[in-house]
Design an enzyme around this catalytic site. Sequence first.
Site, PDB file in Angstrom:
ATOM      1  N   LYS A   8       0.843  -1.204   0.000  1.00 50.09           N
ATOM      2  CA  LYS A   8       0.000   0.000   0.000  1.00 50.09           C
ATOM      3  C   LYS A   8       0.868   1.239   0.000  1.00 50.09           C
ATOM      4  O   LYS A   8       2.043   1.223   0.402  1.00 50.09           O
ATOM      5  CB  LYS A   8      -0.952   0.014   1.200  1.00 50.09           C
ATOM      6  CG  LYS A   8      -0.269   0.069   2.582  1.00 50.09           C
ATOM      7  CD  LYS A   8       0.181   1.454   3.021  1.00 50.09           C
ATOM      8  CE  LYS A   8       0.935   1.425   4.341  1.00 50.09           C
ATOM      9  NZ  LYS A   8       1.584   2.732   4.678  1.00 50.09           N
ATOM     10  N   ASP A 135      -2.183  -1.918  10.391  1.00 51.53           N
ATOM     11  CA  ASP A 135      -2.411  -1.914   8.949  1.00 51.53           C
ATOM     12  C   ASP A 135      -3.068  -3.189   8.433  1.00 51.53           C
ATOM     13  O   ASP A 135      -3.489  -3.245   7.275  1.00 51.53           O
ATOM     14  CB  ASP A 135      -1.088  -1.722   8.190  1.00 51.53           C
ATOM     15  CG  ASP A 135      -0.549  -0.299   8.303  1.00 51.53           C
ATOM     16  OD1 ASP A 135      -1.336   0.611   8.623  1.00 51.53           O
ATOM     17  OD2 ASP A 135       0.660  -0.109   8.058  1.00 51.53           O
TER      18      ASP A 135
END
Length: 292
Positions: A8, A135
């Site tokens: 990401k 995350d």
Amino acid sequence: MLERAYAKINLTLNVLGKRPDGYHEVDMVMQSIDLSDEVALEWLPESMEIVMESQATSIPLDGRNLAVIAAEKFLSAANLTRGVRIYLTKNIPVAAGLAGGSADAAAVLRGLNRLAGHPFSLDELAELGAQIGSDVPFCIYNGCAIASGRGEKITHVQPALRSWVVLLKPPLYVSTTEVYQSIQADDFSNKRVSSAMTERFAKGCTLAEIESLICNDLQPVTFRLYPEVAQLHRKMQSVSGLPCHMSGSGPTLFTLVPTQSAGQRVYNALRGFAKDVYLARLFQPNSGGQTG
């Protein structure tokens, strides 16, 4: 059983303050890219162990690895007493601000869920993932989302943005813990840029319109701690002629480009002075969030 673990980038990262639990309150727009690790999973019929293997030499293969922790959490939550073999093909650079370890943990949770016959929904896997790392819930779903709280509260976003991304990983290790511990009062943000960015997504937007909103409150902190990252940032902007940004706590730097050919030109230019350069696309998962 194969499962992809997608990296990401942060399109926004506002640090709003420190929480009573010791974590920091954040507000972020996170976006998956198609730079990915590959996780192969299989049951071990004659063992109760979790065995992890990898071609990478820079990562632990025991209980310090988030992928192993994810397997332990899943087996416990599903009341399964089985052995698991995990083989991780590592492509995402380590300690890079790209959530590689969290993505691997999320891939293990999704993959084991498939192997076990889907005892959990994606939302339940995300709740399990929040016990592993901030995350991990985002990496369960992938795509684009606003992440708030300490990063575990996910609001899905359907962006209109289609872009390529060129990434440069500086040759050094950055400690996320050290970066957060080094935040000063002036580094805290009094705004949440994520809502403005997602409003532009909803209306349809150009890459230039999004560029004006990309921000990262951790960038000046990391630049203070690691001046070589700031130096590479300046050089990357000079060579590419484009705005460059830092993902997460760093040290990976990135620039968004509209086409593959434009990305290839920037990639080639950066390869002239940096070893770890990557060209990828922004990634959106299939409906339902499955990415395997």
